[in-house]
Design an enzyme around this catalytic site. Sequence first.
Site, PDB file in Angstrom:
ATOM      1  N   THR A   1       0.587  -1.039  -0.270  1.00  0.00           N
ATOM      2  CA  THR A   1      -0.474  -0.469  -0.214  1.00  0.00           C
ATOM      3  C   THR A   1       0.453   1.229  -0.440  1.00  0.00           C
ATOM      4  O   THR A   1       1.948   1.161  -0.010  1.00  0.00           O
ATOM      5  CB  THR A   1      -0.983  -0.126   0.967  1.00  0.00           C
ATOM      6  OG1 THR A   1      -1.043   1.386   0.851  1.00  0.00           O
ATOM      7  CG2 THR A   1      -0.368  -0.283   2.794  1.00  0.00           C
TER       8      THR A   1
ATOM      9  N   GLU B   1      -0.313   3.679   2.416  1.00  0.00           N
ATOM     10  CA  GLU B   1       0.210   4.122   2.973  1.00  0.00           C
ATOM     11  C   GLU B   1       1.670   4.399   4.149  1.00  0.00           C
ATOM     12  O   GLU B   1       2.383   4.701   4.435  1.00  0.00           O
ATOM     13  CB  GLU B   1      -1.088   3.124   3.843  1.00  0.00           C
ATOM     14  CG  GLU B   1      -1.290   3.879   5.285  1.00  0.00           C
ATOM     15  CD  GLU B   1      -2.115   5.144   5.871  1.00  0.00           C
ATOM     16  OE1 GLU B   1      -2.320   6.099   4.751  1.00  0.00           O
ATOM     17  OE2 GLU B   1      -1.261   5.312   7.077  1.00  0.00           O
TER      18      GLU B   1
ATOM     19  N   LYS C   1       2.057  -2.927   6.838  1.00  0.00           N
ATOM     20  CA  LYS C   1       1.811  -3.565   6.467  1.00  0.00           C
ATOM     21  C   LYS C   1       3.621  -3.383   5.311  1.00  0.00           C
ATOM     22  O   LYS C   1       4.376  -4.000   4.591  1.00  0.00           O
ATOM     23  CB  LYS C   1       1.269  -2.846   5.036  1.00  0.00           C
ATOM     24  CG  LYS C   1       0.209  -2.898   4.934  1.00  0.00           C
ATOM     25  CD  LYS C   1      -0.392  -4.124   4.502  1.00  0.00           C
ATOM     26  CE  LYS C   1      -2.654  -4.042   4.251  1.00  0.00           C
ATOM     27  NZ  LYS C   1      -2.398  -5.166   3.290  1.00  0.00           N
TER      28      LYS C   1
ATOM     29  N   TYR D   1      -1.120   0.642  11.259  1.00  0.00           N
ATOM     30  CA  TYR D   1      -1.367  -0.517   9.279  1.00  0.00           C
ATOM     31  C   TYR D   1       0.122   0.179   8.794  1.00  0.00           C
ATOM     32  O   TYR D   1       0.253  -1.365   8.025  1.00  0.00           O
ATOM     33  CB  TYR D   1      -2.880   0.357   9.079  1.00  0.00           C
ATOM     34  CG  TYR D   1      -3.348   0.105   7.966  1.00  0.00           C
ATOM     35  CD1 TYR D   1      -3.513  -1.174   7.254  1.00  0.00           C
ATOM     36  CD2 TYR D   1      -2.648   0.872   6.503  1.00  0.00           C
ATOM     37  CE1 TYR D   1      -4.593  -1.520   6.250  1.00  0.00           C
ATOM     38  CE2 TYR D   1      -2.505   0.393   5.284  1.00  0.00           C
ATOM     39  CZ  TYR D   1      -3.724  -0.570   5.150  1.00  0.00           C
ATOM     40  OH  TYR D   1      -4.050  -0.970   4.028  1.00  0.00           O
TER      41      TYR D   1
END
Length: 337
Positions: free
Chosen positions: A125, A127, A153, A149
């Site tokens: 991601t 992110e 990841k 998160y």
Amino acid sequence: MKTAFITGVTGQDGAYLAKLLLEKGYEVHGGVRRISQPETTRLDLLGVTKDVVLHEFDLGETNNIFRTIDRVKPDEFYNLAAQSFVGASWELPVYTADVDGMAVVRILDTLRTLSPETRFYQASTSEMFGLVQEVPQSETTRLYPRSPYGVAKVYGHYITMNYRESFGLHASSGILFNHESPLRGKEFVTRKITLGLAALAHGGTDAVELGNMDAQRDWGFAGDYVEGMWRMLQQDEADDYVLATGTTTTIRDFFTFAGEALGMDLEWSGEAENETATDKKTGKLLMKVNPKFYRPAEVDLLLGDASKARETLGWAPKVDIRQLAEMMAKSDFDALK
Ligand code: NAP
Ligand code: G4F
């Protein structure tokens, strides 16, 4: 006939990917976790539920992963399941680390043991770029995650690279920038906006309450992005690829595009916590800021460079941001009729 296994098949991307692979003639298997009320709404909406072989599957359960892979031995394994809501990851940091991070090595180590020929896709991601170290962000941009998160990841991303390099697994990571659709979860900002505006357009009176209006995201359409996932696994060599549109938009502008798609004429006023949007035609309050939606640490700007995917995979997004906002707003408006 090729066989694919999709974790997170009941999610937004899982549903679109299942449909795509079925159209390509795959036998599609999907993992569904045990919940009190079985939920296949997205697969139902795309009309593919009966065509997908569903397996009881939970990312937290190592032996369940082992047995599932042993039974299916898929040609392609797409790991899309995750605790995918950034906002919840500060409240659920340990769970998020387990499901979004550790589970990836559970799957990879099982594939290494039972099915090393299976091609693997990891849902990485944008992110992970967090506090961005360059603009735009590409496969080589240094990672600086800003949420539990994002940190989880990053582990999933690097362990995928590591199993590719250590054991020769055909394991690829797609570093996907935000992608949305009418099937998007209702807590994500785009869907929250289109659902809220659709209700207001039908005569509702509750203004949409939002947090940081200045954050910028590179938003694309989920249907385009699952095509890119599939293309990654068709390459002779596994690798990592950014999928993005190359355009970034503020939350405020997405709100405006969605409102305009429903015939509203927006007027913005105030700043920060006092910012509001009203419809000039009706005088109705459409949006007010509620600081409870601010995050402990924010990702201010995401803008992706997908040149590698364009050149190697021949992938390009087809839906732009205004089309996306209109598609989502009209879908929610029609559903509320
Ligand atoms: P989503 O709609 O939230 O779907 C997540 C899926 O994971 C759901 O099917 C969910 O099952 C399943 N799941 C959650 N916890 C699980 C567990 N412990 N065991 C088994 N399954 C579990 O997410 P999405 O938007 O489709 O995203 C797909 C993947 O791409 C995620 O890994 C996400 O982090 C990543 N990603 C998404 C974006 C984006 O903009 N959409 C961008 C980059 C990366 P339930 O239906 O039971 O909840
Ligand atoms: O829609 P969001 O919750 O998505 P976010 O945090 O960018 O995460 C999504 O994209 C990631 C890829 O970059 C995925 F990996 C992840 O799984 C997920 O799909 O929030 C977008 C932005 C944030 O800056 C947030 O602070 O919108 C801002 N925002 C402002 N008000 C809000 C709200 N977000 C939400 N969810 N709700 C609000 O009221």
